[in-house]
Design a protein around this motif. Structure first.
Motif, short mmCIF file in Angstrom:
data_model
loop_
_atom_site.label_atom_id
_atom_site.label_comp_id
_atom_site.label_asym_id
_atom_site.label_seq_id
_atom_site.Cartn_x
_atom_site.Cartn_y
_atom_site.Cartn_z
N LEU A 369 -1.01 -15.04 15.85
CA LEU A 369 -1.61 -16.25 15.30
C LEU A 369 -2.51 -15.92 14.12
N GLY A 370 -2.62 -16.85 13.14
CA GLY A 370 -3.49 -16.67 11.98
C GLY A 370 -3.48 -17.91 11.11
N PRO A 371 -4.38 -18.00 10.14
CA PRO A 371 -4.40 -19.17 9.24
C PRO A 371 -3.14 -19.32 8.43
N SER A 372 -2.44 -18.20 8.21
CA SER A 372 -1.24 -18.28 7.38
C SER A 372 -0.15 -19.10 8.05
N LEU A 373 -0.16 -19.15 9.40
CA LEU A 373 0.87 -19.91 10.11
C LEU A 373 0.73 -21.41 9.83
N LEU A 374 -0.50 -21.86 9.63
CA LEU A 374 -0.72 -23.29 9.40
C LEU A 374 -0.90 -23.64 7.92
N SER A 375 -1.18 -22.65 7.07
CA SER A 375 -1.45 -22.95 5.65
C SER A 375 -0.21 -23.49 4.95
N VAL A 376 0.96 -22.91 5.26
CA VAL A 376 2.19 -23.36 4.59
C VAL A 376 2.52 -24.80 4.97
N PRO A 377 2.55 -25.16 6.31
CA PRO A 377 2.82 -26.58 6.63
C PRO A 377 1.77 -27.52 6.04
N LEU A 457 -6.16 -22.55 17.18
CA LEU A 457 -6.04 -21.20 16.60
C LEU A 457 -7.28 -20.37 16.91
N SER A 458 -8.46 -21.05 16.83
CA SER A 458 -9.70 -20.33 17.14
C SER A 458 -9.75 -19.90 18.60
N SER A 459 -9.25 -20.82 19.51
CA SER A 459 -9.30 -20.46 20.95
C SER A 459 -8.35 -19.32 21.27
N TYR A 460 -7.25 -19.21 20.50
CA TYR A 460 -6.28 -18.14 20.76
C TYR A 460 -6.56 -16.88 19.93
N SER A 461 -7.54 -16.94 19.05
CA SER A 461 -7.79 -15.79 18.17
C SER A 461 -8.45 -14.66 18.95
N HIS A 462 -8.28 -13.47 18.45
CA HIS A 462 -8.84 -12.30 19.15
C HIS A 462 -10.35 -12.21 18.95
#
Length: 535
Positions: A369-377, A457-462
């Motif tokens: 998971l990361g911001p890049s996964l949501l930035s494109v959509p 994303l924050s809840s699943y982030s490391h």
């Protein structure tokens, strides 16, 4: 014709020849009836007549009794006046052969002669026995002597009712015997035990005891004794009265008959529940001996105690034998305890393994998971929204120009088009306002979905995992290290914490940290703010 003195009834003269009727004395019917009455009464006076009673229907409403005495050749009317009827020793019955004593007279009202009876008695003992046998057959045919009607005596009555003469020796014998055997409450109903009224008094006493209430001031007897001493058939005749037999058969209270001696018998003996040979024997039938009951109870109590002791001892022995055959509690539950221990051990290991597996799965998921996964959509949707907005503005402008051109081509008077124009302008404003609301609602919906995705994303982030006290180890290429077997001696690694990262080198199975820190992971708010710049 014979002449008779109307006053004295004497014969005065006899006729001579057959002369005329002028010398015949005239008499009235009453005179002739009176002369005949005096003649019969003076000639016969008091007489005794033996005959069979016929036509008896019971006492008249006036209390007098009317019937006839007859034999095989003649018949004479009879009457018993009310005052005499109440004193008769034997009452007349249809078909009874009697010897009647009275005065012979006539009844002028019907030209009959009759006997006025003042005493009547059966024509010998044989006649009484025949009458008794006939009455017995009649009552027996009605079922009054049936064994099915007999009631058992109570084992231990509380109240005994005695019907007898209160002055004779019978009541003293009964009370003495009851007092000797088992003292209890005795009610005495005094009656005449000989004479014409015996049957009626005894029947009334039986019915009187039966109507008493158990809880009344005068308690109801549990058993009744009808008693009398011995005597002849005539003396005991009152206990053969039909009304007595019916009262005994109807009694709801058990009744003991003790009339006469053992050789005497009456109809009440056949209807009673039990016949006692003597009044003393009746008392013995009714109450038991208290001393014998106490001795019997003591014997039963001793036997019960002995039986209970033997029963308890036998059960105790059987219980001990059964206890010896059972295994001990430890051996009985050893297998189950061992099985539970094994399950508990497996549960602990399984829980640790499950936690480790879930932690590794969470680490792998967080790495992907990361911001890049949501930035494109997000960027693509932003471009689509901007394109739709630009198209909407151009479409509005083009539509307005088209309507204006159409209006000019029509060349209509502006005054005539004033109302339609205002209506069209109102609809256009409404459409523009609704379109602006839809655009704003769409932007808010996309913004909410973006914020929700950022929170997920924050809840699943490391970084969140690092904040709970965990550390993330990476090799020189940035790959995540999840097993100690993935490390090698004299190799550098990066260990990330919540507030920064340090570089370490594994030397001979140990790790040595360098003083080199990296900036801490960015917070959730900073990421959210940065992602919001896309809009």
């Amino acid at each position: 014709m014979t002449r008779i003195d109307p006053e004295t009834g004497e014969i005065l003269s006899k006729p001579e020849g057959s002369g005329g009727t002028s010398n015949v004395t005239e008499f009235s019917v009453s005179q002739i009836s009176g002369q005949l009455k005096r003649l019969v009464e003076d000639t016969f006076g008091r007489v005794r007549i033996r005959g069979e009673i016929a036509g008896y229907r019971g006492p008249h409403s006036s209390g007098h009794m009317y019937f006839a005495l007859k034999d095989d050749k003649a018949r004479i009317e009879a009457v018993i006046w009310r005052g005499v009827a109440g004193r008769l020793k034997h009452r007349p019955e249809e078909g009874m052969e009697v010897v009647a004593t009275g005065k012979l007279t006539t009844y002028p009202g019907s030209s009959k002669y009759q006997i006025v009876i003042d005493q009547i008695e059966p024509a010998g003992a044989g006649a009484l026995m025949a009458l008794l046998e006939e009455r017995k057959k009649k009552l027996e045919a009605e079922g009054l002597f049936a064994e099915a009607r007999k009631k058992p005596l109570p084992y231990l009555p509380l109240v005994v009712g005695v019907i007898t003469s209160p002055t004779g020796a019978v009541i003293r014998d009964i009370l003495h015997r009851i007092s000797d055997r088992f003292p209890l409450h005795v009610l005495v109903w005094p009656v005449r035990v000989q004479g014409e009224t015996t049957g009626t008094e005894v029947a009334n006493a039986i019915n009187g005891f039966n109507v008493l209430e158990p809880a009344s001031a005068l308690p109801r007897p549990d058993v009744i004794i009808v008693a009398r001493g011995g005597g002849s058939v005539e003396d005991l005749w009152g206990f053969n009265d039909e009304v007595v037999v019916r009262a005994v058969a109807k009694s709801a209270i058990p009744l003991v008959s003790a009339v006469g001696h053992e050789t005497d018998w009456t109809l009440i003996d056949l209807a009673a529940d039990i016949r006692a040979p003597t009044p003393t024997g009746a008392a013995e039938f009714v109450v038991p001996v208290k001393g014998e009951l106490e001795a019997h109870l003591a014997t039963l109590a001793a036997r019960l105690g002995s039986a209970l002791s033997r029963f308890m001892e036998n059960r105790r022995t059987a219980l001990r034998a059964a206890a010896r055959g059972l295994p001990s509690p430890d051996s009985l539950f050893a297998l189950q305890n061992q099985h539970i221990d094994a399950i508990a051990l497996r549960l602990d290991r399984g829980l640790v393994s499950a936690v480790q597996a879930k932690s590794a799965q969470l680490g792998r998921t967080a790495g992907r998971l990361g911001p890049s996964l949501l930035s494109v959509p997000i960027r693509h949707n932003h471009q689509k929204l901007a394109f739709a907005a630009s198209r909407l503005a151009g479409a509005q402008t083009s539509r307005i120009e088209a309507k204006r051109s159409q209006l000019q081509r029509l060349r209509l008077n502006p005054v005539l088009l004033n109302v339609p124009m205002r209506e069209a302008k109102r609809k256009f404003d409404q459409s523009s306002h609704a379109l602006a609301n839809q655009r704003r609602a769409g932007m808010e919906r996309f913004s909410g979905r973006l914020q929700q995705a950022a929170r997920l994303l924050s809840s699943y982030s490391h970084e969140k995992t690092l904040e709970r006290g965990f550390a993330l180890v990476r090799d020189g290429k940035g790959a995540v290290i999840t097993r100690s077997a993935q490390t090698a001696p004299k190799t550098g690694y990066s260990v990330a914490f919540a507030d920064g990262a340090i570089d370490v080198v594994r030397l001979d199975g140990t790790s040595k940290a360098k003083v080199a820190r990296r900036p801490a992971a960015k917070s959730k708010k900073e990421k959210t703010a940065k992602q919001g710049d896309l809009f």
